[in-house]
Scaffold this active site. Sequence first.
Site, mmCIF file in Angstrom:
data_model
loop_
_atom_site.group_PDB
_atom_site.id
_atom_site.type_symbol
_atom_site.label_atom_id
_atom_site.label_comp_id
_atom_site.label_asym_id
_atom_site.label_seq_id
_atom_site.Cartn_x
_atom_site.Cartn_y
_atom_site.Cartn_z
ATOM 1 C CE1 TYR A 153 67.855 -27.844 16.305
ATOM 2 C CE2 TYR A 153 67.333 -25.551 16.457
ATOM 3 C CZ TYR A 153 66.986 -26.941 16.750
ATOM 4 O OH TYR A 153 65.680 -27.279 16.880
ATOM 5 C CD GLU A 162 48.993 -11.809 33.184
ATOM 6 O OE1 GLU A 162 48.672 -11.512 34.183
ATOM 7 O OE2 GLU A 162 49.293 -13.044 32.995
ATOM 8 C CG ASP A 212 44.898 -12.172 34.187
ATOM 9 O OD1 ASP A 212 44.375 -11.329 33.713
ATOM 10 O OD2 ASP A 212 45.180 -13.200 33.359
#
Lengths: 363, 802
Positions: A98, A196, A248
């Site tokens: 920005y 995780e 996972d």
Amino acid sequence: MSADNEAEAQEKLIDLAANFYDQFQRGEIPEMSVPTRTKSNIVFDEDENVWVYGERESTRSANSVRGARKLLKAVYTIDFLEEQLEQDRSSTLRELYYLSESWDVDEAQFTSQDESNQLVEDLEIVSEVTREDFHMRPEESGAKVMGPLLIREQTNRGDREIHCQDDVGQGGYQIPNNVDTIEFLDNDADFVMCVETGGMRDRLVENGFDDEFDCIVVHLGGQPARATRRLTKRLHDELDLPVTVFTDGDPWSYRIFGSVSYGSIKSAHLSEYLATPEAEFIGIQPEDIVEYDLPTDPLSDSDVNALESELEDPRFQTDYWEEQIEIQLDIEKKSEQQSLASHGLDFVTETYLPERLDEMGVL
Amino acid sequence: MPSIQSTLGDEEEEGIAEELAESQRQISIAEFFEKNKHMLGFDSGARGLVTAVKEAVDNALDATEEAGIKPDIYIEIDDVGDYYTLVVEDNGPGITKEQVPKVFGKLLYGSRFHAREQSRGQQGIGISAAVLYSQLTSGKPAKITSRTKGSADAEYFELVIDTDDNEPEIRHSETTSWDRTHGTRIELEMEANMRARSQLLQYIKHTAVVNPHARITFKEPSMDEAEQFERAERADLPAETEEIRPHPHGVELGTLLKMLAATDSHSVSGFVQSEFTRVGKKTADSILDEFRDRHFGREAAWKPPGNHEKSNLARAVAGAVANKGKDATAAFGDEVADKVCSRNRVAHSELVDIVAETADEVGEDHDTTFGDTVQENAVEAAWAELTAERTSDLYGLVDKATSTRKDDEAINGLAERLAKRFEKGRERDRATHAELVEYVDRAADQTEEYDDATFGDTARENVVMEVWATLVTVPDEVPKVRAFVDDRDVASDLLEAMKETDIIAPPTNCLSPITDELVEAGLKKEYEADFYAASTRDADVHGGDPFIVEAGIAYGGDLEAEGQADVLRFANRVPLVYQRGACATTDVVKSIGWRNYNLDQPGGSGIPNGPAVIMVHVASTNVPFTSESKDAVANVPEIEDEIELAIREAARELKSYLNKRKSMQKRKKKQNVIASILPKMAEKLADVTGEGEPEYGDAMARIMNNVLVEREVEDGEVRLVVENHTSTNESVELTDIVSREPTNLSDGATAVDMDGEWFVKWSPTVDSGDEAVLEYEVDGEASFDVSVEGIEDAKLTTNTES
């Protein structure tokens, strides 16, 4: 904050600018070469045991309109970073994007945040200074740590000593963006476990796993931020703690393990600084899905593609991973960490993890 | 002398010529003119003026060119109240009093009857029509001034055409003075208006394009001063054309009849050889054979009887011979039968030859004579045998010509009926192609009716073709020319024979193309454009007339960018002004996919858009027009093909130009962007490093792949460096203007003093990536001004401020 780092970063930035300056003076076309950041251009560094960029380079040259714009932006960014260091301030990558809108030359402004992020990465690589030392922060705050660890952090409001179990709430200790502002004072830990998902971290904390097993639980929160990886690396290197990763059981999670262990493609230039090659994978392993009879989801097409692409990824070309991936392609199933709850809420802390850690020789 | 004033005699004007001649007997020429003025281009005051200008200018151009003088033509139109006057002056050789009526007066005066030569005159009815038009509308005579080369004075005439007998008449003549040393001036007063001003201007401008060797001055009432159309540099007179005789493929029946009437030849062979181009003895023989086939028809040639029946034939022939002795008679019969049977097919005329030959041979052997009567009898007897089995012979031919699915009965039926036709038909089984077609048609019709078979058009055609091929050309003498000079049917047979014969294309030295070089020069002088291309095709032939197509394209510059490109049409160096939409040229331009050549073409067809001029010139001994007013080229495929090829040739050059321009534009854009970025980068670098702004000019030159010219001056030593950063070798011409005398110039440079300034000239060729240095010395402070030529501006960076 180390004043040394700042001064060095500042100096390197000015060197970079001076390099362009000299190219102009010599009548040469200004250019900047950076390693090509693709999967095909990473090589294993035998000495450091991490994956780093190969020899292929992309050159940003003022010879083309695109290249000239890139270099102009680079020079403006260098100017900005140098100024920021001078004033001892910091900003986020998004703020940089920005902020470029305020620059007086339209051509120097960024058109997307990808562009500004990429440019900062380029500058990191070329100057060999990390963006943390440029005082550039990523957007997401670092993840959290819970475990028997006492640290000292330099903050804007002075140094703080914090014990990562006693002095923190249920959420744990928030990892700062620049991990090098932390000093390790003391610990009772036996190992580090990177987790995780937030749900599993909370489960471990609620079940008192960190206490019971003297474990530092580091929350990864998806793809780990650099600070998280840097902290993990430091915990391993400085405190000599074994590092384990618990995710996972799907291809995307293996990549999370990969970036902790071997380094990511995007930041291969920082592998030595971020990667923990000794980290070990706990699971969920494809063979666990079978062994523990976990609830599963079928593999989607993109999962299969991702697995196949991992087979070709130099980071996963080990016997262990090839075997696991083949099993998964064979059973066509995947499972989440929290599917362990199908055997009861305590199953993970009382049965699965102790068994796996025992197998791995961590316990 | 202007000789094209009227070319009504030309073949393709024959229609009007005959009509005019016809009309003259019944009505006055004035009446005729009134009736036909639309055809002649005088249907309105506006159009009449344009036509009058066209005719007068064509005339003037021809007059000067024929005399080998570069035309300098002055055209003035004045509004004189009730009427307009038109003045056209040329710098031709001038004409004498005797020639004046011929040149300007007689409406049907035509010396170019069947002349085959490219000429403007084909374009209209001639200046005499303009004279008549002015006379009829204003009642004023044509005022003609002429001065022949070398004469001290000019002659002035007033000419009228007697409309009763179409005879020109000089009403008044006197000696006068004129500032031109030679030339002709005609002044016509007529009812007219300037509503067709734009067509008029267009006509003059286009004339200037297509006649780059001419200088034309034009003034009309709305102009303050005359407009000058200058001659292009190095534009010579068009090459002289040679008149050629007509080509056999290019004549029409009326012309042929006239030629037959006019020829000195007695035989047709002599006639075609002497009156036509490209006809020698061999071609004449081929024409004659084709003529015989049409005039006499062919003769059927029948299969001789098989060997086992040979004796029948021998007996029949022998039986027709009386009183020649037994041996001789038998030998004669056997020999004729042998000769006949040794042939594939025998026609009546061939049989006659065989019998005559055998009569000689056998007669000699047996010391007797087979006289005419005996021979005739023998032929008759043998012919009867030969024609006895027509049906089986024809069966074979029909069977071969038709599809295998036809059943035997139908084929036999057709063969039988066809045999009957031959039997009942002309003597000696003769038939023309048309007759044969009729035979087959009738026979097929009957077979369809009675035998319940079908013979379609294709089957019939095949049968005709098969049978016709077995027929042989008769040896009869063709009629002498005088025998059919009035016989349209026979002449038509000859015409068809000529068209059917393969004859090589006519020579092309009768054409005078403008040449691509001058087409380009013509466009250049009349259109301010950025790019020009032109092409001239090789000659080709349509009908019997050779033609050449040329095309030119101008693009960019001051040409109108909005709307469609201008299409300029020319025939034999004359602009075509009207009927754009009916012209083959326009059709071809529209049919070309101009997008391939980088021009804008909405919808992918039609006239392209953009700042372009497309010109097409068709030169021919006979440009085919769509109508008598000769404003549009007819859609003749051969001509259209050549127009397309000519345009495409020029358009390809346009394409590569536009491509190059596009890449230059892209380059320019890149340069603009980079040229704005680098200084800012340099400025920022100065900020960051805290040093002065770096010198980025050299880097810039390299980026632009530019040629960089730099100057260094130190203690009176001047170095000019040319750095070539392009990928090719560059030749530059460099001129440095120095305020003090330069000395010790390095090799290859020269200095010339021009009023206290020295022009240092230097033309190095610099290899890609290399540099060349010019060095010289000046004594004391000097100022320099360098200019560089030979490189496109976009590729050049000069950095020579000292």
